[in-house]
Motif scaffolding. Structure first.
Motif, PDB file in Angstrom:
ATOM      1  N   UNK A 175       0.873  -1.174   0.000  1.00 52.52           N
ATOM      2  CA  UNK A 175       0.000   0.000   0.000  1.00 52.52           C
ATOM      3  C   UNK A 175       0.909   1.223   0.000  1.00 52.52           C
ATOM      4  N   UNK A 176       0.417   2.327  -0.541  1.00 48.53           N
ATOM      5  CA  UNK A 176       1.277   3.520  -0.578  1.00 48.53           C
ATOM      6  C   UNK A 176       0.427   4.768  -0.480  1.00 48.53           C
ATOM      7  N   UNK A 177       1.105   5.882  -0.302  1.00 49.33           N
ATOM      8  CA  UNK A 177       0.478   7.193  -0.381  1.00 49.33           C
ATOM      9  C   UNK A 177      -0.672   7.385   0.584  1.00 49.33           C
ATOM     10  N   UNK A 178      -1.738   8.000   0.061  1.00 46.99           N
ATOM     11  CA  UNK A 178      -2.885   8.349   0.895  1.00 46.99           C
ATOM     12  C   UNK A 178      -3.530   7.107   1.509  1.00 46.99           C
ATOM     13  N   UNK A 179      -3.512   5.993   0.773  1.00 44.83           N
ATOM     14  CA  UNK A 179      -4.138   4.761   1.279  1.00 44.83           C
ATOM     15  C   UNK A 179      -3.374   4.248   2.502  1.00 44.83           C
TER      16      UNK A 179
ATOM     17  N   UNK B  46      -1.446   6.087   4.479  1.00 46.72           N
ATOM     18  CA  UNK B  46      -1.638   7.058   5.564  1.00 46.72           C
ATOM     19  C   UNK B  46      -3.006   6.867   6.213  1.00 46.72           C
TER      20      UNK B  46
ATOM     21  N   UNK C 161      -3.924   6.123  10.173  1.00 46.04           N
ATOM     22  CA  UNK C 161      -4.819   7.015  10.931  1.00 46.04           C
ATOM     23  C   UNK C 161      -5.978   6.195  11.502  1.00 46.04           C
TER      24      UNK C 161
ATOM     25  N   UNK D 222      -4.215  17.505  14.828  1.00 49.67           N
ATOM     26  CA  UNK D 222      -3.277  18.043  13.855  1.00 49.67           C
ATOM     27  C   UNK D 222      -1.889  17.385  13.983  1.00 49.67           C
TER      28      UNK D 222
ATOM     29  N   UNK E 224      -1.206  14.588  15.357  1.00 53.05           N
ATOM     30  CA  UNK E 224      -1.343  13.177  15.014  1.00 53.05           C
ATOM     31  C   UNK E 224      -1.314  12.976  13.498  1.00 53.05           C
ATOM     32  N   UNK E 225      -1.926  13.909  12.776  1.00 46.65           N
ATOM     33  CA  UNK E 225      -1.906  13.818  11.307  1.00 46.65           C
ATOM     34  C   UNK E 225      -0.466  13.942  10.799  1.00 46.65           C
TER      35      UNK E 225
ATOM     36  N   UNK F  24       1.285  10.705   8.946  1.00 44.15           N
ATOM     37  CA  UNK F  24       1.724  10.802   7.550  1.00 44.15           C
ATOM     38  C   UNK F  24       3.247  10.644   7.459  1.00 44.15           C
TER      39      UNK F  24
ATOM     40  N   UNK G 174       3.813   7.010   7.648  1.00 42.21           N
ATOM     41  CA  UNK G 174       3.440   6.361   6.382  1.00 42.21           C
ATOM     42  C   UNK G 174       4.557   6.485   5.352  1.00 42.21           C
ATOM     43  N   UNK G 175       5.291   7.588   5.394  1.00 41.91           N
ATOM     44  CA  UNK G 175       6.391   7.775   4.464  1.00 41.91           C
ATOM     45  C   UNK G 175       7.651   7.017   4.849  1.00 41.91           C
TER      46      UNK G 175
END
Lengths: 302, 105
Positions: free
Chosen positions: A237-241, A243, A247, A263, A265-266, A270, A273-274
């Protein structure tokens, strides 16, 4: 008298013993990260949140758990617990070590995931997934079928080292398993401590297989039941998915507004995720196939 | 309540500053406290988003994209307009009022 414990990479000093944790071998020097005391709550935050059982204001939050008591969590450092008069102490501790500690970690800006995690060859591997997807069961099978050690069950706290590398912190030293998962491991429920909320779930102590130091978190598997996937189909999985998965699988994600951490936490999730590889692990729900799932994970990590 | 978010081709649009923006694997992910939601953009969405760091006229944006992708300008304009309308509805992109100094691009 103070009892000192290590949990989630923090030193906890408690007025009362917490038998679910291992006592620290030597007293901590300097200030503990967390101080736990019992006593009546002062007049605390009154602002109600979207959650009827959480009140929060100015870095303080109160959790109200019927049958257990009220938990005041302040500044990412202080826990004050006022148990109900006839509450069972182990039921009170269940929410100290779960929700209250999770909320405190959020206040500190740590990233607690609703995950079980193991350490294998110096790397931390986390399993997330919806309720019943078998996070704990898979972690326990990794201990049984691979040279893995337990980092955390149910709550995995992630921090970042000065270089931005994510670290998985050691959590509670036992795994919660259902009776049938225990028998798949050849363990009986005799002598194991039942889990309060789920009568047929038991704590399997794994003192001999504990990872006692943080390990770099390199992989997060999102568990997904799929009757056609065999024992383990792994998709990146990558990117927004990726992340979004981190979350969604944050421990007590519903507290983020109460702790004013939405905020931060976001930013942290992210960033994570990277820095880790997030994969979907699809498998058929089948306890007897778990050794094959463990083998698929070990192969995937090579 | 229906909000009219139709945008003219000479409208000037720009990223709104409210959302918190992160990039994961070259994809933009956003948290908008105002919308109470998280948003993720795919590859092309991320590219358009990045082109809107500075105010840009919709027609100029579409011309540049159609050259880059060798795409039919009418089809592309329709798709990009729909995409931007979705972002405007969610408060992630805003239309710069004509009188605003930053609209002179």
């Amino acid at each position: 008298m103070q009892f000192f414990y290590d949990v989630h990479g923090l030193v906890l000093a408690s007025e009362v013993p917490l038998p679910e944790l291992e006592l620290r071998q030597r007293e901590a020097t300097g200030e503990p990260d967390i101080r736990l005391a019992m006593g009546p709550l002062p007049v605390g935050p009154r602002r109600t949140t979207d959650l009827p059982y959480v009140h929060a204001q100015n870095g303080q939050a109160v959790l109200k758990i019927p049958g257990a008591g009220r938990y005041l969590i302040s500044g990412g450092r202080d826990l004050l617990i006022e148990p109900e008069a006839d509450a069972d102490p182990s039921y009170v501790r269940l929410f100290i070590l779960g929700s209250a500690l999770g909320l405190l970690c959020q206040q500190r800006g740590l990233l607690p995931l609703h995950a079980s995690a193991i350490e294998l060859a110096g790397q931390a591997i986390a399993f997330v997934g919806d309720q019943g997807q078998g996070k704990s069961t898979l972690a326990a099978h990794c201990l049984a079928y691979a040279p893995a050690r337990l980092l955390a069950d149910d709550t995995l706290v992630v921090s970042f080292d000065p270089g931005g590398r994510p670290l998985a912190q050691p959590g509670l030293p036992s795994v919660k398993l259902w009776r049938d998962a225990l028998s798949a491991l050849g363990r009986s429920t005799d002598g194991l401590r039942p889990d309060w909320l789920r009568a047929d779930k038991f704590h399997l102590p794994v003192a001999d297989r504990l990872a006692r130091a943080a390990a770099p978190l390199t992989r997060v598997y999102v568990l997904h039941e799929d009757a056609d996937a065999g024992q383990g189909r792994i998709e990146s999985m990558a990117g927004a998915v990726a992340a979004a998965a981190l979350i969604a699988h944050t421990y007590r994600v519903e507290y983020l507004d109460a702790t004013e951490q939405r905020r931060d936490h976001f930013v942290a999730s992210t960033r994570l995720a990277g820095r880790v590889s997030v994969c979907r692990l699809k498998r058929r729900r089948d306890l007897t196939g778990l050794p094959a799932t463990v083998a698929a994970i070990v192969t995937d990590l090579r | 309540m229906a909000v009219d978010v139709s945008i003219a081709s000479d409208a000037v649009v720009v990223q709104d500053s409210e959302p918190v923006v992160a990039t994961v694997d070259d994809e933009v992910v956003m948290l908008s406290a105002r919308a109470g939601a998280y948003f993720g953009l795919n590859g092309v969405g991320t590219e358009i988003w990045n082109m809107l760091r500075e105010p840009r006229r919709l027609s100029d944006l579409c011309r540049e994209l159609s050259q880059r992708y060798e795409a039919d300008i009418d089809t592309l304009t329709r798709d990009v307009t729909l995409f931007l309308q979705a972002l405007i509805e969610r408060g992630l992109v805003r239309v710069v009022p004509p009188g605003d100094p930053s609209a002179r691009s």
